[in-house]
Design an enzyme around this catalytic site. Structure first.
Site: not given
Length: 530
Positions: A323, A352, A457
């Site tokens: 950000e 793994h 937003k």
């Protein structure tokens, strides 16, 4: 590839050690040359000056005309005004007094002598920081257990509340939102409040707010008589808020030593004010990031902490780094598309999982190994082989993996701490905050605005407004309507696909009825539910 003797010398040349923290930073396995150092040194002269201006109170967030002062949180004495210094110290004292009152039972729920749980509601940095610290510094029997709601997902909210079960009556709810209007925490708070009401409990007797002074949430909490309100200063961004009330309040309630968190950060801040790259661990890290990605973020940052307690560190750093650095334009308005992608989990689990690709696949990353010297507080440790403990295996896997990456031309950094403690966690937070600031200066971007987040937003608000129009059109129609008819009626033919997605979501939640061939959306007809 350098000889072992040359590598040993380079290691000593590029190893940083902080005696107060017993913390090491090693960038010797990054392949930069002296020519690169000569090129970047003038950029650091500017970066050090930029940092001084930031800490002195320069307007670093021009979008909101705000200072950026997270460094003042652990060194109030350097804040530019007496008012700020007083506010910081008063808030820390307020947190400690409140936590003590909760622990002692002086403040308690109406139906029990003490609170047993914390439910923390937040989003982004208001959740990621507290979650990271809660896991890193967890103890077997904390004074209060903590749960988190960090999304506006109804199913996720239901799950957390169902897990609390009967303990809902002894749960302290912290709602964290600077503006009080951010949808995710606001929605979650309303959902939780409704559950309390349904259970016959007065939500206000369980509720605490961390919010901006004078925000909608601040007003609501005071009007309804919540237990306490803590300030969220407008000069603190979410991704740098962990050492404000956002993170310190839940930490203190869990019994975590918040003074040592702050002290670790303060020691690191002091270390990263040194204006000499080799003696400044954050400058060293920013240099390594710049080198690896050619100052353009061309390589991802893979975080590999070899400690279970640090598993959430990569998630915390994703927001802090991405950000802050993910910007379309530089400070001069040029299109630059900056950023560094961050991912990771923990060692040796990753050996793994995706270490195979790191070793042999696309070389589009640099790794950061985080080493913790102390294996466990249990002494003596069990030997799983003669003279070898589980911790020895973990250390060997870390060192072996780093060497295997280096042998195949993969760059890496190593950060070493003596143990996971409030002091070292505070230091790690501060180290990466400062490295992000230095890197942003090196590439000439603003680390403290987030126009992309605001754009998302705004787009979401437009979708929800469109949904209201869609629902109204269907409700007012005497006949079933096709998607095309709805789009024409509300004058939104350019949004037909969005309308279809809205309808599909509403249908799945039994709020409208859709009939027709679902493989051919244009054939679907919508009617209101009755």
């Amino acid at each position: 590839m350098n000889s072992a003797v040359e590598l040993w010398q380079r290691y000593q040349d590029w190893l940083y050690y902080n005696q107060d923290l017993e913390l090491y930073v090693d960038i010797s396995r990054m392949g930069f040359s002296q020519d690169f150092l000569d090129m970047i040194e003038p950029k650091f002269t500017k970066a050090f000056a930029d940092m001084k201006a930031l800490e002195a109170g320069a307007i670093a967030n021009p979008d909101e005309q705000r200072m950026v002062g997270h460094y003042w949180l652990r060194s109030p004495e350097i804040a530019p005004t007496e008012e700020l210094r007083t506010a910081i110290n008063t808030t820390i004292d307020q947190i400690e007094v409140f936590a003590q009152a909760i622990h002692s039972g002086e403040i308690h729920p109406p139906t029990a002598p003490k609170f047993t749980d914390i439910l923390s509601i937040g989003i982004g940095g208001s959740a990621l920081g507290p979650q990271f610290v809660a896991q890193a510094l967890a103890v077997a029997n904390p004074p209060l257990q903590i749960s988190f709601i960090d999304n506006t997902d109804p199913d996720g909210i239901d799950l957390v509340l169902s897990q609390l079960g009967d303990r809902l009556a002894t749960t302290l709810v912290i709602t964290i939102s600077k503006s009080g209007g951010t949808p995710e925490p606001n929605n979650a708070m309303k959902e939780v409040k409704a559950v309390y009401s349904k259970a016959g409990l007065n939500f206000a007797h369980h509720a605490v707010a961390v919010t901006g002074i004078g925000s909608n949430l601040d007003k609501l909490a005071k009007t309804e008589g919540w237990l306490e309100v803590f300030p969220m200063f407008d000069w603190i961004g979410g991704r740098t808020s962990e050492l404000s009330a956002v993170g310190l309040l839940p930490a203190a309630l869990q019994g975590i030593d918040i003074r040592n968190l702050l002290r670790g950060a303060k020691i690191m801040d002091s270390a990263t004010r040194v204006e000499y790259i080799k003696q400044n661990p954050a400058a060293m890290m920013a240099l390594a990031w710049y080198f690896s990605g050619d100052g353009k973020g061309l390589k991802d940052m893979v975080i590999l902490p070899y400690k279970d307690r640090l598993m959430l560190f990569s998630r915390y750093l994703q927001q802090l780094v991405m950000e802050s650095l993910g910007k379309e334009k530089d400070l001069d308005g040029n299109i630059v598309y900056q950023g560094i992608a961050v991912y990771g989990n923990k060692g040796s689990t990753d050996q793994h999982a995706y270490v195979q690709q790191l070793r042999d696949g696309v070389p589009n990353f640099f790794a950061t190994f985080i080493e913790v010297l102390n294996d466990t507080n249990h002494v003596p440790q069990l030997e799983v082989e003669t003279g070898i403990t589980s911790g020895d295996y973990l250390s060997g896997l870390l060192q072996g993996t780093r060497q295997a990456l280096y042998e195949n031309g993969r760059d890496s950094i190593m950060v070493t701490i003596p143990k996971v403690s409030a002091l070292t966690i505070g230091a790690l937070i501060a180290l990466y905050e400062r490295a992000v600031s230095f890197y942003a200066s090196l590439v000439n971007i603003n680390a403290y605005n987030q126009p992309g987040v605001e754009a998302g937003k705004k787009a979401a608000s437009q979708v929800l407004e469109l949904q209201k129009q869609v629902v109204e059109a269907i409700a007012n129609s005497p006949n079933p309507m096709t998607i095309a008819e709805i789009a024409r009626q509300i004058d939104a033919t350019d949004q037909t696909e969005v309308i279809y997605r809205i309808l599909r979501h509403l249908h799945a939640n039994h709020r409208i009825q859709l009939k027709g061939n679902f493989r051919m959306p244009s054939s679907l007809e919508a009617t209101a539910t009755t």
